[in-house]
Design a protein around this motif. Structure first.
Motif, PDB file in Angstrom:
ATOM      1  N   HIS A 118    -110.826   2.109 -97.921  1.00 25.08           N
ATOM      2  CA  HIS A 118    -109.462   1.455 -98.904  1.00 25.08           C
ATOM      3  C   HIS A 118    -108.315   1.282 -97.902  1.00 25.08           C
ATOM      4  N   ILE A 119    -108.088   2.385 -96.899  1.00 24.71           N
ATOM      5  CA  ILE A 119    -106.855   1.985 -96.163  1.00 24.71           C
ATOM      6  C   ILE A 119    -107.374   1.006 -95.030  1.00 24.71           C
ATOM      7  N   CYS A 120    -108.279   0.758 -94.539  1.00 24.93           N
ATOM      8  CA  CYS A 120    -108.594  -0.351 -93.795  1.00 24.93           C
ATOM      9  C   CYS A 120    -108.360  -1.596 -94.548  1.00 24.93           C
ATOM     10  N   HIS A 121    -109.019  -1.589 -95.607  1.00 26.43           N
ATOM     11  CA  HIS A 121    -108.814  -3.014 -96.451  1.00 26.43           C
ATOM     12  C   HIS A 121    -107.371  -3.276 -96.927  1.00 26.43           C
ATOM     13  N   VAL A 122    -106.599  -2.304 -97.104  1.00 24.42           N
ATOM     14  CA  VAL A 122    -105.276  -2.384 -97.495  1.00 24.42           C
ATOM     15  C   VAL A 122    -104.456  -2.982 -96.183  1.00 24.42           C
ATOM     16  N   ILE A 125     -98.209   3.268 -92.019  1.00 27.13           N
ATOM     17  CA  ILE A 125     -99.218   3.271 -91.287  1.00 27.13           C
ATOM     18  C   ILE A 125     -98.622   2.867 -89.883  1.00 27.13           C
ATOM     19  N   LYS A 126     -98.012   1.659 -89.905  1.00 23.97           N
ATOM     20  CA  LYS A 126     -97.595   1.096 -88.398  1.00 23.97           C
ATOM     21  C   LYS A 126     -96.739   2.266 -87.691  1.00 23.97           C
ATOM     22  N   LEU A 134    -106.420   8.645 -81.158  1.00 21.67           N
ATOM     23  CA  LEU A 134    -106.506   8.629 -82.825  1.00 21.67           C
ATOM     24  C   LEU A 134    -107.568   7.822 -83.186  1.00 21.67           C
ATOM     25  N   ASN A 135    -108.330   8.638 -84.434  1.00 23.79           N
ATOM     26  CA  ASN A 135    -109.456   7.709 -85.033  1.00 23.79           C
ATOM     27  C   ASN A 135    -108.775   7.652 -86.523  1.00 23.79           C
ATOM     28  N   ILE A 164    -106.773  -1.788 -88.266  1.00 26.06           N
ATOM     29  CA  ILE A 164    -106.144  -0.702 -87.752  1.00 26.06           C
ATOM     30  C   ILE A 164    -106.224  -0.545 -86.503  1.00 26.06           C
ATOM     31  N   ILE A 165    -107.642  -0.482 -86.036  1.00 27.47           N
ATOM     32  CA  ILE A 165    -107.773   0.116 -84.751  1.00 27.47           C
ATOM     33  C   ILE A 165    -107.367  -1.264 -83.566  1.00 27.47           C
TER      34      ILE A 165
END
Length: 142
Positions: free
Chosen positions: A63-67, A36-37, A48-49, A76-77
């Motif tokens: 899920h992706i935000c929590h991880v 992701i980074k 990007l959203n 992430i944002i």
């Protein structure tokens, strides 16, 4: 990249694209966070959203935000904004591009929004930051 979700910590999963074996859930989370980074770093000059990110990695938004947050301590944002502000700092110091041009190039909605985020992150407006960096550079040369 398609990731196979790990159901238990002991289960060995195969990442179907990279053929990487993950022996633990932590390894899977580390790899996803790193990917992701890298994905965000390659897209500094675009908007990007989270939906785009989720679609790319084939995971749900929660899920992706929590991880990501569990591994980095930041959303992430927020991480993406910090990357963009860091890039803006470099551009302000090393180029004569206008604040409007820099904010537009980095995909910010407006120069005002960019300036507000920039000040929140650095404590300076973009113009103040540029002037401060010029003074600092000049004093270091003398």
């Amino acid at each position: 990249i398609i990731y196979t979700r790990i159901q238990t910590c002991r289960k060995i999963e195969l990442c179907s694209i990279t053929n990487t074996f993950f022996t633990t859930r932590d390894e899977m989370i580390e790899k996803l966070t790193t990917d992701i980074k890298e994905y965000l770093e390659k897209r500094l000059y675009s908007r990007l959203n989270l939906e785009d990110l989720c679609h790319h990695f084939h995971f749900g938004k929660s899920h992706i935000c929590h991880v990501f947050k569990s591994k980095t301590g930041i959303g992430i944002i927020q991480y993406f904004i910090k990357l963009k502000i860091s890039e803006a700092e470099k551009l302000l110091c090393k180029t004569e591009r206008t604040v409007i041009d820099i904010s537009s190039a980095l995909g910010f909605e407006s120069p005002q929004y960019f300036a507000r985020l920039f000040k929140k992150e650095t404590g300076y407006t973009p113009t103040e930051f540029r002037e401060f960096s010029k003074v600092k550079t000049t004093s270091q040369k003398n």
